[in-house]
Design an enzyme around this catalytic site. Structure first.
Site, PDB file in Angstrom:
ATOM      1  N   ASP A 160       7.289 -38.354  68.163  1.00  0.00           N
ATOM      2  CA  ASP A 160       8.302 -39.428  68.157  1.00  0.00           C
ATOM      3  C   ASP A 160       7.792 -40.646  68.924  1.00  0.00           C
ATOM      4  O   ASP A 160       7.922 -41.789  68.476  1.00  0.00           O
ATOM      5  CB  ASP A 160       9.651 -38.930  68.711  1.00  0.00           C
ATOM      6  CG  ASP A 160       9.544 -38.254  70.073  1.00  0.00           C
ATOM      7  OD1 ASP A 160       8.412 -37.917  70.499  1.00  0.00           O
ATOM      8  OD2 ASP A 160      10.595 -38.062  70.728  1.00  0.00           O
ATOM      9  N   ASP A 163       2.908 -37.023  57.113  1.00  0.00           N
ATOM     10  CA  ASP A 163       3.610 -37.680  56.010  1.00  0.00           C
ATOM     11  C   ASP A 163       4.418 -38.871  56.543  1.00  0.00           C
ATOM     12  O   ASP A 163       4.341 -39.985  56.014  1.00  0.00           O
ATOM     13  CB  ASP A 163       4.527 -36.660  55.325  1.00  0.00           C
ATOM     14  CG  ASP A 163       5.231 -37.249  54.114  1.00  0.00           C
ATOM     15  OD1 ASP A 163       4.592 -37.996  53.356  1.00  0.00           O
ATOM     16  OD2 ASP A 163       6.437 -36.972  53.941  1.00  0.00           O
ATOM     17  N   LYS A 218       5.031 -32.025  68.553  1.00  0.00           N
ATOM     18  CA  LYS A 218       6.210 -31.967  69.418  1.00  0.00           C
ATOM     19  C   LYS A 218       6.048 -30.742  70.323  1.00  0.00           C
ATOM     20  O   LYS A 218       6.775 -29.748  70.204  1.00  0.00           O
ATOM     21  CB  LYS A 218       7.485 -31.880  68.575  1.00  0.00           C
ATOM     22  CG  LYS A 218       7.883 -33.202  67.937  1.00  0.00           C
ATOM     23  CD  LYS A 218       8.472 -34.203  68.923  1.00  0.00           C
ATOM     24  CE  LYS A 218       9.872 -33.801  69.356  1.00  0.00           C
ATOM     25  NZ  LYS A 218      10.406 -34.754  70.390  1.00  0.00           N
ATOM     26  N   ASP A 227       3.413 -43.245  56.466  1.00  0.00           N
ATOM     27  CA  ASP A 227       4.251 -44.287  55.862  1.00  0.00           C
ATOM     28  C   ASP A 227       4.498 -45.424  56.859  1.00  0.00           C
ATOM     29  O   ASP A 227       4.513 -46.599  56.483  1.00  0.00           O
ATOM     30  CB  ASP A 227       5.603 -43.721  55.392  1.00  0.00           C
ATOM     31  CG  ASP A 227       5.578 -43.294  53.924  1.00  0.00           C
ATOM     32  OD1 ASP A 227       4.480 -42.920  53.448  1.00  0.00           O
ATOM     33  OD2 ASP A 227       6.634 -43.323  53.265  1.00  0.00           O
ATOM     34  N   TYR A 278       5.390 -27.589  54.824  1.00  0.00           N
ATOM     35  CA  TYR A 278       5.289 -27.787  53.373  1.00  0.00           C
ATOM     36  C   TYR A 278       5.072 -26.459  52.638  1.00  0.00           C
ATOM     37  O   TYR A 278       5.423 -26.341  51.477  1.00  0.00           O
ATOM     38  CB  TYR A 278       4.133 -28.735  53.024  1.00  0.00           C
ATOM     39  CG  TYR A 278       4.503 -30.200  53.040  1.00  0.00           C
ATOM     40  CD1 TYR A 278       4.979 -30.808  54.192  1.00  0.00           C
ATOM     41  CD2 TYR A 278       4.362 -30.982  51.892  1.00  0.00           C
ATOM     42  CE1 TYR A 278       5.307 -32.146  54.205  1.00  0.00           C
ATOM     43  CE2 TYR A 278       4.688 -32.328  51.899  1.00  0.00           C
ATOM     44  CZ  TYR A 278       5.161 -32.907  53.059  1.00  0.00           C
ATOM     45  OH  TYR A 278       5.482 -34.232  53.068  1.00  0.00           O
TER      46      TYR A 278
HETATM   47  C1  IPM Z   1       2.631 -38.175  50.284  1.00  0.00           C
HETATM   48  C2  IPM Z   1       3.881 -37.963  49.486  1.00  0.00           C
HETATM   49  C3  IPM Z   1       3.985 -36.498  49.106  1.00  0.00           C
HETATM   50  C4  IPM Z   1       4.095 -35.683  50.378  1.00  0.00           C
HETATM   51  C5  IPM Z   1       5.127 -36.149  48.131  1.00  0.00           C
HETATM   52  C6  IPM Z   1       5.103 -37.012  46.894  1.00  0.00           C
HETATM   53  C7  IPM Z   1       5.139 -34.689  47.781  1.00  0.00           C
HETATM   54  O1  IPM Z   1       4.972 -38.421  50.191  1.00  0.00           O
HETATM   55  O2  IPM Z   1       1.535 -37.841  49.788  1.00  0.00           O
HETATM   56  O3  IPM Z   1       2.723 -38.705  51.391  1.00  0.00           O
HETATM   57  O4  IPM Z   1       5.207 -35.495  50.907  1.00  0.00           O
HETATM   58  O5  IPM Z   1       3.066 -35.216  50.858  1.00  0.00           O
HETATM   59 MG    MG Z   2       4.514 -39.434  51.994  1.00  0.00          MG
END
Ligand code: IPM
Ligand code: MG
Length: 363
Positions: free
Chosen positions: A224, A248, A191, A252, A140
């Site tokens: 993975d 990240d 990884k 999710d 990042y």
């Molecule tokens: C998160 C989001 C952010 C990230 C974006 C909106 C920049 O996806 O906080 O998970 O990638 O960190």
């Molecule tokens: Mg995210």
């Protein structure tokens, strides 16, 4: 008087923030915390008003706040905005400038929501995982990054994954400390089979563990495989520590185990100062959901649960935080659902109704 900076942001941000502010006002009264609230713009809203996703004044307010809470940033209106002015930059800048290196993302499946998950209810019911994501380094922020034109006239684009020993050991410390208060198990995902930084991550986590936390069980897992295990058998995890990019992605995945992205809160914490105080920003894991913005149908639970994390981690109000968590559970047990978590036969309620219900369960 603790000063709370509210950054509602874009899309559904203002709607979920309005309900969260009510909960924070309740908490402030209840625990005599005397919060003062300051609202400010961030993301696309700030870009529209000031031509930048985060003004210096708002950054200054964030640096001086006792805690920051953010709704969501981004949206299709900004798709063609130059990269350095995009709404997401506000988030990245706040994380970096406040040095919020430790991002805690608890994925908890409330029993009454087990049916809302895309996985079989028995796989996710009672799930309680804590993802600890490194938030201020890795790909990042690594340099060099960007485009270059090659001698043959074609282009090449670079991002850089980079980690220092100090960056890895400080996030590993946070994960091990948190595991102590839970089930004493840490999985560390990278990884190491492919990436230099992966092998280095594994080495530093192993050393940190051996030196300070040998009584905690540490498992290394390839990222993975970790993604696969999260959907195959998620209850094997307790604390999961990983880098910025894998964190990240994996968070999710974990969010969907809980039924909806609308359920996952997060805390982004800095290092404690000499008085034990740390900078902190709280935000839902979900985005600005522009498709449902302004309709009063968004789920405010992730942001409300983020405010509960604020009370826990910034103000040491464990009891009040537990009360908020409990109120969320009660409301869900009572069958109240926003559209994102409603089953086929459920009636769904609005954002404000969900806020009302949670406040009612609190009082
Ligand atoms: C998160 C989001 C952010 C990230 C974006 C909106 C920049 O996806 O906080 O998970 O990638 O960190
Ligand atoms: Mg995210």
């Amino acid at each position: 008087m603790p000063n709370i900076l509210l950054l509602a942001g874009d899309g559904i941000g203002p709607e979920v923030m309005a309900q969260t502010k009510r909960v924070l006002e309740w908490a402030s009264d209840k625990a005599s915390l005397n919060f003062t609230f300051q609202d400010a713009l961030a993301g696309g809203a700030s870009y529209d008003a000031h031509g930048t996703p985060l003004t210096d004044e708002v950054l200054e307010s964030a640096l001086n706040a006792d805690a920051v809470i953010l709704g969501a940033v981004g949206g299709p209106d900004y798709d063609n905005v130059e990269r350095h002015l995009r709404p997401e930059i506000a988030l990245l800048k706040l994380r970096k400038e406040l040095d919020l290196f430790a991002n805690l993302r608890p994925a908890i499946t409330y029993p009454s929501l087990a049916n809302a998950s895309s996985l079989k209810p028995e796989l996710v019911s009672g799930l309680d995982i804590l993802i600890v994501r490194e938030l201020t380094s890795g790909v990042y922020f690594g340099t060099p990054r960007g485009m270059e034109t090659l001698p043959d006239g074609t282009q090449r684009c670079v991002d850089t994954q980079s980690y220092t020993e100090a960056e890895i050991s400080r996030i590993a410390h946070v994960a091990f400390e948190l595991a102590k208060q839970r089930n004493n198990l840490v999985h560390s995902a990278e990884k190491a089979n492919v990436m230099e930084t992966g092998a280095f991550w594994r080495k530093i986590v192993t050393e940190t563990h051996a030196k300070h936390f040998s009584d905690i069980t540490l498992e290394h897992i390839l990222a993975d495989n970790c993604a696969m295990q999260l959907v195959r058998c998620p209850k094997q995890f307790d604390v999961l520590v990983t880098d910025n990019l894998f964190g990240d992605l994996l968070s999710d995945v974990a969010a969907m185990l809980t039924g909806s992205l609308g359920m996952l809160p997060s805390a982004s914490l800095g290092a404690p100062d000499v008085n034990g105080k740390r900078r902190a920003m709280y935000e839902p894991v979900h985005g600005s959901a522009p498709d449902i913005a302004g309709k009063n149908i968004a789920n405010p639970i992730a942001t409300i649960a983020s405010s509960s994390m604020m009370l826990r981690y910034s103000f040491n109000c464990e009891q009040i935080a537990n009360k908020i968590d409990k109120a969320i559970e009660t409301v869900l047990d009572n069958g109240l659902r926003t559209a994102d978590i409603a089953g086929d036969n459920d009636r769904s309620i609005s954002t404000t109704d969900m806020g009302d219900a949670i406040l009612q369960a609190l009082t």
